[in-house]
Design a protein around this motif. Structure first.
Motif, PDB file in Angstrom:
ATOM      1  N   VAL A 179      53.332  82.586  37.939  1.00  0.00           N
ATOM      2  CA  VAL A 179      54.009  83.847  37.638  1.00  0.00           C
ATOM      3  C   VAL A 179      54.168  83.965  36.128  1.00  0.00           C
ATOM      4  O   VAL A 179      54.624  83.030  35.472  1.00  0.00           O
TER       5      VAL A 179
ATOM      6  N   GLU B 211      53.864  80.696  49.996  1.00  0.00           N
ATOM      7  CA  GLU B 211      53.203  81.116  48.754  1.00  0.00           C
ATOM      8  C   GLU B 211      52.811  82.589  48.786  1.00  0.00           C
ATOM      9  O   GLU B 211      52.877  83.275  47.767  1.00  0.00           O
TER      10      GLU B 211
ATOM     11  N   HIS C 116      55.774  84.636  47.749  1.00  0.00           N
ATOM     12  CA  HIS C 116      55.922  84.665  46.286  1.00  0.00           C
ATOM     13  C   HIS C 116      54.935  85.651  45.665  1.00  0.00           C
ATOM     14  O   HIS C 116      55.310  86.482  44.839  1.00  0.00           O
ATOM     15  N   GLN C 117      53.676  85.534  46.049  1.00  0.00           N
ATOM     16  CA  GLN C 117      52.630  86.352  45.437  1.00  0.00           C
ATOM     17  C   GLN C 117      52.866  87.838  45.690  1.00  0.00           C
ATOM     18  O   GLN C 117      52.742  88.654  44.779  1.00  0.00           O
TER      19      GLN C 117
ATOM     20  N   THR D  64      52.549  79.207  43.155  1.00  0.00           N
ATOM     21  CA  THR D  64      52.125  80.543  42.761  1.00  0.00           C
ATOM     22  C   THR D  64      52.487  80.709  41.296  1.00  0.00           C
ATOM     23  O   THR D  64      53.664  80.612  40.929  1.00  0.00           O
TER      24      THR D  64
ATOM     25  N   ALA E  81      60.665  87.502  43.469  1.00  0.00           N
ATOM     26  CA  ALA E  81      59.521  86.659  43.849  1.00  0.00           C
ATOM     27  C   ALA E  81      59.953  85.218  44.086  1.00  0.00           C
ATOM     28  O   ALA E  81      59.502  84.582  45.041  1.00  0.00           O
TER      29      ALA E  81
ATOM     30  N   SER F 195      51.971  88.103  39.271  1.00  0.00           N
ATOM     31  CA  SER F 195      51.424  86.933  39.947  1.00  0.00           C
ATOM     32  C   SER F 195      50.121  86.518  39.284  1.00  0.00           C
ATOM     33  O   SER F 195      49.299  87.348  38.922  1.00  0.00           O
TER      34      SER F 195
ATOM     35  N   ALA G  50      55.833  89.038  43.584  1.00  0.00           N
ATOM     36  CA  ALA G  50      55.598  88.991  42.130  1.00  0.00           C
ATOM     37  C   ALA G  50      54.746  90.153  41.652  1.00  0.00           C
ATOM     38  O   ALA G  50      54.774  90.495  40.466  1.00  0.00           O
TER      39      ALA G  50
END
Length: 189
Positions: free
Chosen positions: A104, A69, A72-73, A102, A126, A80, A76
Motif C-alpha cells: 500500500v 489479502e 486489503h486490496q 498487500t 484497507a 494498492s 486500498a
C-alpha cells in the motif's frame, strides 16, 4: 513511501509419513522387496489420514489468506500495489498460499493535506478491512491515524493562515474605519 499489510501464520507440519497398508504386511505371496514396493505405491496413491488432514488445513489456510489479502486490496483502491503470496506445496503437489501481504502506498500527497487526509482514511479502511486484522494490519492502521492527524493539523494551519491574510470581518471594519477616520469621514451614518 510504501508499506505492506500482511498476514503471517504459524507454519504447518507437512512432514507426516504415509502409513503402511496393513493388508499387505506379512503377505506370504510377496517377497520382502515386493511388499515394500507395494506399500510405497499404496502410500503414494492413497494419502494417509494425517496427510488428508494437513491437506485440508492447507486448503483452508489458502482460502483464508487469499480472502484476507483481497479485502486489503479492494479497500486500498488506487493505493494498492498488489498482493504477494508465499506458498507451501501440499501432498497433492499443488501450491497453497500460507502467507501474504498487500503493498500500500502510504506516502502523503505533497502540498495537499486534504488529499493526504482522504488517502489516510482509505489506508485505514484497507488496514482494517479483513474480518481479523493481523498485528501488522493494526500497525498500518496506527500509521494511517497519525497521517490523518498530521493532515488535519496542516489543514488547520492553512485555514488559520488564510484567515490571517484576509482578516476577520471585525478587523476589516476596523481597518476601513481607521482609513475613513484619517480622511475625516463620518462613520456613524
Amino acid at each position: 513511501m510504501s508499506t505492506s499489510i500482511s498476514t503471517h501464520y504459524a507454519p504447518l507440519d507437512l512432514d507426516a509419513k504415509a502409513t503402511p497398508n496393513p493388508a499387505l504386511a506379512g503377505n506370504p505371496l510377496l517377497g520382502d522387496k515386493e511388499q515394500e514396493r507395494s506399500q510405497n505405491l499404496t502410500a503414494q496413491a492413497v494419502p494417509s489420514a494425517a496427510q488428508a488432514q494437513q491437506l485440508e488445513q492447507l486448503k483452508a489456510r489458502d482460502q483464508e489468506v487469499r480472502t484476507h489479502e483481497q479485502a486489503h486490496q479492494s479497500a486500498a483502491g488506487p493505493y494498492s500495489q498488489g498482493i504477494s503470496l508465499q506458498y507451501e506445496r501440499g501432498s497433492d503437489g499443488r501450491r497453497y498460499a500460507v502467507e501474504g501481504e498487500t503493498g500500500v502506498d502510504t506516502a502523503p500527497v505533497p502540498g495537499d493535506p486534504q488529499a493526504t487526509l482522504e488517502k489516510a482514511q482509505t489506508i485505514l479502511r484497507a488496514a482494517l478491512a479483513p474480518a481479523e486484522p493481523s498485528a501488522q494490519d493494526r500497525r498500518v492502521a496506527g500509521e494511517a491515524q497519525r497521517m490523518m492527524a498530521d493532515a488535519r493539523a496542516s489543514i488547520a494551519a492553512q485555514q488559520q493562515e488564510a484567515v490571517q491574510q484576509k482578516g476577520t470581518p471585525q478587523r476589516a471594519y476596523e481597518s476601513v474605519a481607521n482609513v475613513k477616520g484619517s480622511l475625516g469621514l463620518d462613520l456613524l451614518a
